[in-house]
Every structure is written in structure tokens, then in C-alpha cells.
Design a protein around this motif. Sequence first.
Motif, PDB file in Angstrom:
ATOM      1  N   UNK A  36      12.987  12.824  47.160  1.00 43.20           N
ATOM      2  CA  UNK A  36      13.891  13.160  46.067  1.00 43.20           C
ATOM      3  C   UNK A  36      14.609  11.915  45.589  1.00 43.20           C
ATOM      4  N   UNK A  37      14.942  11.867  44.306  1.00 36.50           N
ATOM      5  CA  UNK A  37      15.463  10.618  43.740  1.00 36.50           C
ATOM      6  C   UNK A  37      16.809  10.214  44.334  1.00 36.50           C
ATOM      7  N   UNK A  38      17.673  11.171  44.641  1.00 35.77           N
ATOM      8  CA  UNK A  38      18.971  10.815  45.232  1.00 35.77           C
ATOM      9  C   UNK A  38      18.761  10.158  46.596  1.00 35.77           C
ATOM     10  N   UNK A  39      17.825  10.670  47.365  1.00 37.21           N
ATOM     11  CA  UNK A  39      17.503  10.071  48.666  1.00 37.21           C
ATOM     12  C   UNK A  39      16.976   8.652  48.482  1.00 37.21           C
ATOM     13  N   UNK A  40      16.123   8.450  47.483  1.00 41.53           N
ATOM     14  CA  UNK A  40      15.596   7.110  47.196  1.00 41.53           C
ATOM     15  C   UNK A  40      16.746   6.142  46.900  1.00 41.53           C
ATOM     16  N   UNK A  41      17.726   6.591  46.083  1.00 43.15           N
ATOM     17  CA  UNK A  41      18.874   5.729  45.756  1.00 43.15           C
ATOM     18  C   UNK A  41      19.707   5.406  46.999  1.00 43.15           C
ATOM     19  N   UNK A  42      19.914   6.413  47.854  1.00 43.38           N
ATOM     20  CA  UNK A  42      20.689   6.199  49.083  1.00 43.38           C
ATOM     21  C   UNK A  42      19.998   5.191  50.001  1.00 43.38           C
ATOM     22  N   UNK A  43      18.693   5.345  50.175  1.00 48.67           N
ATOM     23  CA  UNK A  43      17.945   4.452  51.073  1.00 48.67           C
ATOM     24  C   UNK A  43      17.892   3.030  50.528  1.00 48.67           C
ATOM     25  N   UNK A  44      17.851   2.903  49.198  1.00 49.22           N
ATOM     26  CA  UNK A  44      17.870   1.570  48.575  1.00 49.22           C
ATOM     27  C   UNK A  44      19.220   0.891  48.840  1.00 49.22           C
ATOM     28  N   UNK A  45      20.303   1.666  48.726  1.00 51.08           N
ATOM     29  CA  UNK A  45      21.646   1.123  48.972  1.00 51.08           C
ATOM     30  C   UNK A  45      21.774   0.629  50.414  1.00 51.08           C
ATOM     31  N   UNK A  46      21.153   1.358  51.339  1.00 46.95           N
ATOM     32  CA  UNK A  46      21.258   1.028  52.763  1.00 46.95           C
ATOM     33  C   UNK A  46      20.128   0.117  53.242  1.00 46.95           C
ATOM     34  N   UNK A  47      19.187  -0.209  52.326  1.00 48.46           N
ATOM     35  CA  UNK A  47      18.069  -1.130  52.608  1.00 48.46           C
ATOM     36  C   UNK A  47      17.263  -0.665  53.833  1.00 48.46           C
ATOM     37  N   UNK A  48      16.765   0.560  53.741  1.00 45.11           N
ATOM     38  CA  UNK A  48      16.084   1.174  54.884  1.00 45.11           C
ATOM     39  C   UNK A  48      14.569   1.191  54.759  1.00 45.11           C
ATOM     40  N   UNK A  49      13.927   1.167  55.924  1.00 49.80           N
ATOM     41  CA  UNK A  49      12.496   1.467  56.002  1.00 49.80           C
ATOM     42  C   UNK A  49      12.357   2.977  56.096  1.00 49.80           C
ATOM     43  N   UNK A  50      11.414   3.537  55.365  1.00 52.73           N
ATOM     44  CA  UNK A  50      11.328   4.990  55.310  1.00 52.73           C
ATOM     45  C   UNK A  50       9.880   5.458  55.245  1.00 52.73           C
ATOM     46  N   UNK A  51       9.720   6.768  55.443  1.00 51.03           N
ATOM     47  CA  UNK A  51       8.439   7.439  55.236  1.00 51.03           C
ATOM     48  C   UNK A  51       8.735   8.703  54.450  1.00 51.03           C
ATOM     49  N   UNK A  52       7.973   8.912  53.356  1.00 52.21           N
ATOM     50  CA  UNK A  52       8.231  10.041  52.470  1.00 52.21           C
ATOM     51  C   UNK A  52       7.206  11.165  52.644  1.00 52.21           C
TER      52      UNK A  52
END
Length: 379
Positions: A278-294
Motif C-alpha cells: 500500500x502506498x502509505x506503507x511505501x512512504x513510511x518505509x522510505x522515511x525509515x530507509x528500510x529493507x522490505x518484502x512486499x
Amino acid sequence: MNSSKRILVAPLNWGLGHATRCIPIIHELLRYGHQPYIASDGVALALLKKEFPELPTFELPSYKISYAEKGKNFKIKMIWDSPKVLKAITKEKKAVKLLVKEHGLDGIISDNRLGAYYKKVPCVFITHQLNVLSGNTTWMSSKAHQKIIKKFDACWVPDVKDKPNLTGKLGHLKKSKLNIAYLGPLSRFEKKELPITNDLMVLLSGPEPQRSMLEEKLLEELQQFEGNVLFVKGKIEDEQVREEIQTKKGKMLHYNFMQSNELENALNQSEKVLCRSGYTTVMDLAKLEKKAFFIPTPGQYEQEYLAKRMQKQGLVPYSKQEDFRLTDLSRMMDFDGLAQFESMADFSSLFGVFSETWALEAFSSVKENSEPTSTSLST
């Protein structure tokens, strides 16, 4: 003359994303001395009540949006549900008009609530979807959405205007007569240097039944995960429930939900994050500079587009829900993860939309020529 304004903030209740990205906007309204009023329904309203217990809150008619159990049936279910949604929008417009009159509201900020609009006060629409992806009907759904946005006095897009950006074709038009302002990505979180205590954090949200279906699948797959897992189910309930479970190769800590400050710390303390795209999650993870799996919600074109786009850019890998296996998480090693964009929102200027001067100019030039709201929102 009192510059403080009473502003209604009304996010759509579709998962938690619309509500959570309104949190920084509500904080900014308070910082500039304005009085926010909150209106929504369901879990979105419940979440904002927990975040802002001191603010007045109101319940709006529910759109009753839910997902099909099979992704391929997503579009047909949305079409099937559309009369119900249009009926809710009509009720919503009446409810919003009443709120404006009863509480002397000076303006409205609607995050994707199509009926949170009243022609006698300045109205802002927040969306990252100037284009609404719907497969072979994308052109039609995008035009319909843009027609609705045109009825608002301004459209705020939580992304950057130029490349590189987070939304791609979702949040950018080649040509437009809409009054668009780009805010930069919105997040309620701040990056903190905290010790890593979670090898993996699972963060769920979104409408049922897909949220529960993914929860069930992940609880089974993660039994074999080596390390500590923090599992936040995204179920907004009256009381927070915490449960620790020993897995075959580590431990798993379950929460039904977390409030913003807990979630901020938990994400900062997590090595990797497994979640929807979801786009809000993408924005949050970008702010926190995280590695993720979608794992995008099956059948939701927007989440599928964002997941594919992030993977293609070498930032975040993804898997379809039905295909996901624990071994897929190892792919994160080959991706860069998300990085911050500087916030560019000048809220002092943006909130100028609610000033008397701006409103008088807008109403004399725009409102005289606009069609009645009820016609545009019900077609």
C-alpha cells in the motif's frame, strides 16, 4: 481577525493507510493553531480516536468496501458494490453539510472520501491516484476520478513532482487543469538510531477477508523462520493484546495493533519488514530507509503496480500472495531497500487555501461555473 480555522479532516476507511497519512497533516494543523475535526468510519476512525483522543470526532456513512476472496474477482465485486458506495456518498454529502453548519467549519480536507465536500467552504482532496488503475478500464476510472477531483478547490499529492518519485504514473499526469500541489511523501514516523531487536517485522493492514487470509498464511510460513519475529496484525480493537509464541527456530511476538509511537520504535528496531505494498506503507518505509518484502493485495491493481515498480527499480522484491514461501525472504539481500525523499510541503502556504482572501477569489472564479456537486459525484 482570527486566523485559526476549524478544519474537517476526513480519510477514507479502506485499510489504515488513508487514516495514518492524515496523522502528520493533523499535527501540522495543530502546529499552525488550527482546530482539526476528524470524521470517518470503522477502523480508520477508531485509529484516529486513539491517536488524537482530545479532538472532536464524528462518524460518517460507511462505503462498506471489502475485497473479493479471489483476486481475479476484485473488479467485478467493486462494480457489484458500486450502487452501495454511491448511496453512501450521497448520505456522506448530507452528513458533511450538517457538520459544516453545526460546528461552523471553515474548510475540509478529504483523503479520498468522494462525498466529503461542501461548496460553501474551501475543500481539499488528498490522493496519490490521479490515475486509477483498473486493468482494461483504467482510462475510464481515471477520467471519472479526475472529474470528481475537479470539484475540489485543490488536490494534494503525497509525492514529489519530478523523477525519481514513489508513485510513477499513479500520481503524475502529462497534462492537467487540476490545481495540484505535491507535498512530498507523508509519514507519521521519524528515523531513529535504535538497536535492532527484531530480525523481521510483519505489518498487516487492509480490508477483510484478504487481511485475515494473509495473516493465516504468514503465521504458518514463519514457523520455520530463524530469528525473532514481531507480528502486528493491524486489527484495531479496544484493548491492545500482546502474545509471545515460541516457534520452531525462534520466537514470535504478536500484537493486534500498535499506536504510532510504538509502531515507529518497532519499525526502527526491525532489520527487515514484510508487508502489503500500500502506498502509505511505501512512504513510511522510505522515511525509515528500510529493507522490505512486499505481498500486494490480490486483485488490487495499485498495490500490484507499486510492487512491480519497486522490484524493477531494484528497491524491494515482491511475491504474489498465493505463491509466497518463507525462502522468498532471502531475495531481500539483493535489493537496495527504500530511501528517503526530503519533505517539500510548505504547510503555511498550503493552509492558505482556507483563508478568507483565497476563498473569495476561488468562489468568484470557479464556483460560478461549476455543476452541482450532487450531479458530479453520483454519476
